[in-house]
Design a protein around this motif. Structure first.
Motif, short mmCIF file in Angstrom:
data_model
loop_
_atom_site.label_atom_id
_atom_site.label_comp_id
_atom_site.label_asym_id
_atom_site.label_seq_id
_atom_site.Cartn_x
_atom_site.Cartn_y
_atom_site.Cartn_z
N GLY A 114 32.18 40.82 49.24
CA GLY A 114 33.33 40.70 48.37
C GLY A 114 33.33 39.39 47.60
N ALA A 115 32.56 38.39 48.08
CA ALA A 115 32.41 37.14 47.32
C ALA A 115 31.80 37.41 45.95
CB ALA A 115 31.54 36.15 48.10
N ARG A 116 30.89 38.39 45.89
CA ARG A 116 30.31 38.73 44.58
C ARG A 116 31.37 39.35 43.68
NH1 ARG A 116 24.95 42.46 43.08
NH2 ARG A 116 25.03 41.91 40.87
N ASN A 117 32.21 40.21 44.24
CA ASN A 117 33.28 40.80 43.43
C ASN A 117 34.24 39.72 42.94
OD1 ASN A 117 33.06 43.11 46.01
ND2 ASN A 117 32.39 43.62 43.94
N LEU A 118 34.58 38.77 43.82
CA LEU A 118 35.44 37.67 43.40
C LEU A 118 34.76 36.84 42.32
CD1 LEU A 118 38.02 36.03 43.65
CD2 LEU A 118 37.03 34.86 45.62
N ALA A 119 33.45 36.63 42.45
CA ALA A 119 32.71 35.88 41.43
C ALA A 119 32.76 36.60 40.09
CB ALA A 119 31.27 35.65 41.88
N ASP A 120 32.77 37.93 40.11
CA ASP A 120 32.82 38.69 38.85
C ASP A 120 34.13 38.48 38.10
OD1 ASP A 120 30.27 39.77 38.99
OD2 ASP A 120 30.92 41.61 39.98
N THR A 121 35.17 38.04 38.78
CA THR A 121 36.42 37.74 38.08
C THR A 121 36.35 36.42 37.33
OG1 THR A 121 37.43 36.53 39.93
CG2 THR A 121 37.71 38.94 39.90
N GLY A 122 35.35 35.60 37.66
CA GLY A 122 35.26 34.26 37.08
C GLY A 122 36.06 33.22 37.83
N LEU A 123 36.84 33.63 38.83
CA LEU A 123 37.72 32.70 39.53
C LEU A 123 36.96 31.82 40.53
CD1 LEU A 123 40.68 35.17 40.18
CD2 LEU A 123 40.56 33.35 38.45
#
Length: 479
Positions: free
Chosen positions: A179-188
């Motif tokens: 899920g860290a990758r998904n969070l990274a995809d938000t730019g946050l």
């Protein structure tokens, strides 16, 4: 008369020995490859997508304005099961949150186990994004982001946009595992510190150079961003969130309720993280055992004779952690096919109000090799499954969580007994569960698999002997 001789290479004892050795290895190898291929094909043919469901859905839980609000994100296209259920269970046990599951749409949604093509558990979220915004309206105090693998799905950017829009100044974001990758995809995550599953570090470093990755921790806090390491570390990360938002006593009380044995991570999140796959490959001679062991475990699954149809019982009040520990662990032994079963194909409410939808009812379930009953059902629920398995399946209900231990530890111990400690250890490695040496008491491999391997080796020896005998006989006739 002209004389014919067997070529000298067939006479040489070393060459004959090599021929025999090759036959002893080749026959079991080809049999294992064939068996493994059959299992892989069977697993690929087992559709992970939930069948349609038109039954009644329960109303979402009432909102209490005096409590914090936490949401756990799900993708309708698929979400990793333990990443989702572990944090949900921890937050629910605290009793301190309005706890909701949200997804782009409120429809049946798949929680996969091990890999996104594997069958797991189906559930219906409490709200769609639009329903949450219309009914609750405010930004959550906590957003949990489990691993959402289908980044090419049309809904993916909808999820990213919703997270960005609801990550207010007082909102904590918790990523779990990949899920860290998904969070990274938000730019946050740009310019921020984070941790993730040990498999992902090399890829995160390549794809997200602005994220400052940290190894060797169960979770990491950077302001309002908290990230947990692989799979089971989501429990540690969520306990830390409870500690931060509610207090240390509340976090330790939740750990007591779920029998969590690793509360040391609340005081110090450091731990010996497993080496990444690329790190293993960088020094193949040094890490030969670590590389070869999982490959051999997968190869050995080719000698299984059962069909790998594993039933998992669903009943009202089922523990979310117990269920996750079963459906996210056993499939890692090979191409096991998870079949959730209940007396009727209707919504089953978990201990804390998740709406699970069983894949099968008693009337239409396929032939099963095992039926696992997670958690601690009441006597009536247990008796219903006992009667059904005796009358229709001719198997015994397996109660893997009897006692007061932690669900994942109990499941891995049962897996070690049924599949061998080598298989269970590999599952713990993938789940990043710190099982220690507890599995060492079980046999390393299933004895019958090793016996089949030995029998095939002896068959290879017989084949080599017959070929050698035929050669000698042919040579004699030629002379």
């Amino acid at each position: 008369m002209k004389r014919f001789w067997i070529p000298a290479r067939y006479h040489h004892p070393v060459m004959r020995g090599l021929n025999y050795a090759l036959a002893i290895i080749l026959v079991p190898f080809l049999a294992g490859i064939a068996g493994m291929s059959v299992r892989i094909v069977a697993g690929m043919r087992a559709d992970p997508n939930p069948p349609p469901f038109t039954g009644a859905l329960p109303a979402p839980p009432a909102h209490d304005p005096t409590k914090h609000t936490a949401v756990v994100i799900a993708a309708n296209s698929g979400t990793e099961g333990s990443d989702f259920l572990g944090p949900y269970a921890v937050l629910a046990h605290s009793g301190a949150f309005n706890l909701y599951t949200v997804a782009p749409e409120r429809r049946i949604t798949h929680l996969f186990s091990g890999g996104p093509s594997m069958r797991g558990v189906d559930f219906v979220p409490h709200y769609s994004f639009a329903e949450y915004d219309a009914i609750i309206g405010s930004n959550p105090d906590l957003i949990v982001i489990p691993y959402l693998p289908f980044r090419e799905a049309p809904e993916y950017q909808t999820i990213m946009n919703w997270i960005r829009a609801h990550a207010g100044p007082h909102t904590i974001l918790l990523s779990v595992c990949v899920g860290a990758r998904n969070l990274a995809d938000t730019g946050l995550l740009n310019g921020r510190r984070a941790t993730t599953h040990h498999y992902l570090f090399p890829f995160m470093e390549l794809l997200y150079p602005d994220v400052r990755l940290v190894r060797g921790v169960r979770y990491l806090e950077d302001g309002n961003l908290i990230s947990a390491a692989g799979v089971t570390a989501g429990v540690d990360g969520t306990l830390h969130v409870v500690e931060r938002m509610i207090g240390a006593d509340a976090a330790r009380d939740v750990a007591r309720q779920i029998n969590y044995p690793h509360t040391r991570f609340l005081d110090n999140p450091s731990y010996n993280a497993p080496p990444t796959t690329l790190a293993l490959l960088a020094s193949p001679l040094t890490n030969l055992r670590l590389i070869a062991a999982p490959l051999f475990n997968v190869f050995l699954s080719g000698y299984r004779l059962d069909s790998d149809q594993v039933g998992v019982a669903l009943y009202d009040g089922i523990s979310e952690l117990a269920l996750a520990s079963v459906v996210d662990t056993y499939p890692r032994a090979g191409t096991l096919i998870v079949n959730t079963v209940a007396p009727e194909r209707e919504v089953v409410l978990s201990q804390h109000g998740l709406a699970f939808v069983p894949r099968w009812s008693f009337a239409d379930a396929p032939r099963l090799d095992r039926l696992i009953l997670p958690g601690s059902p009441n006597d009536a629920a247990a008796a219903a499954f006992e009667r059904w398995t005796q009358e229709r399946q001719q198997i015994t209900v397996e109660r893997v969580h009897q006692g007061s231990g932690y669900a994942y530890a109990a499941t891995l111990m049962d897996m070690a007994r049924s599949e061998g400690s080598a298989i269970a250890t590999q599952a713990a490695y993938q789940l990043e569960y710190p099982i220690g040496t507890a599995l060492a008491t079980a046999p390393r491999y299933r004895p019958e698999l090793l016996v089949r391997l030995l029998i095939l080796g002896l068959a290879g020896l017989v084949v080599a002997g017959l070929i050698e005998r035929r050669r000698v006989s042919r040579g004699s006739r030629q002379r």
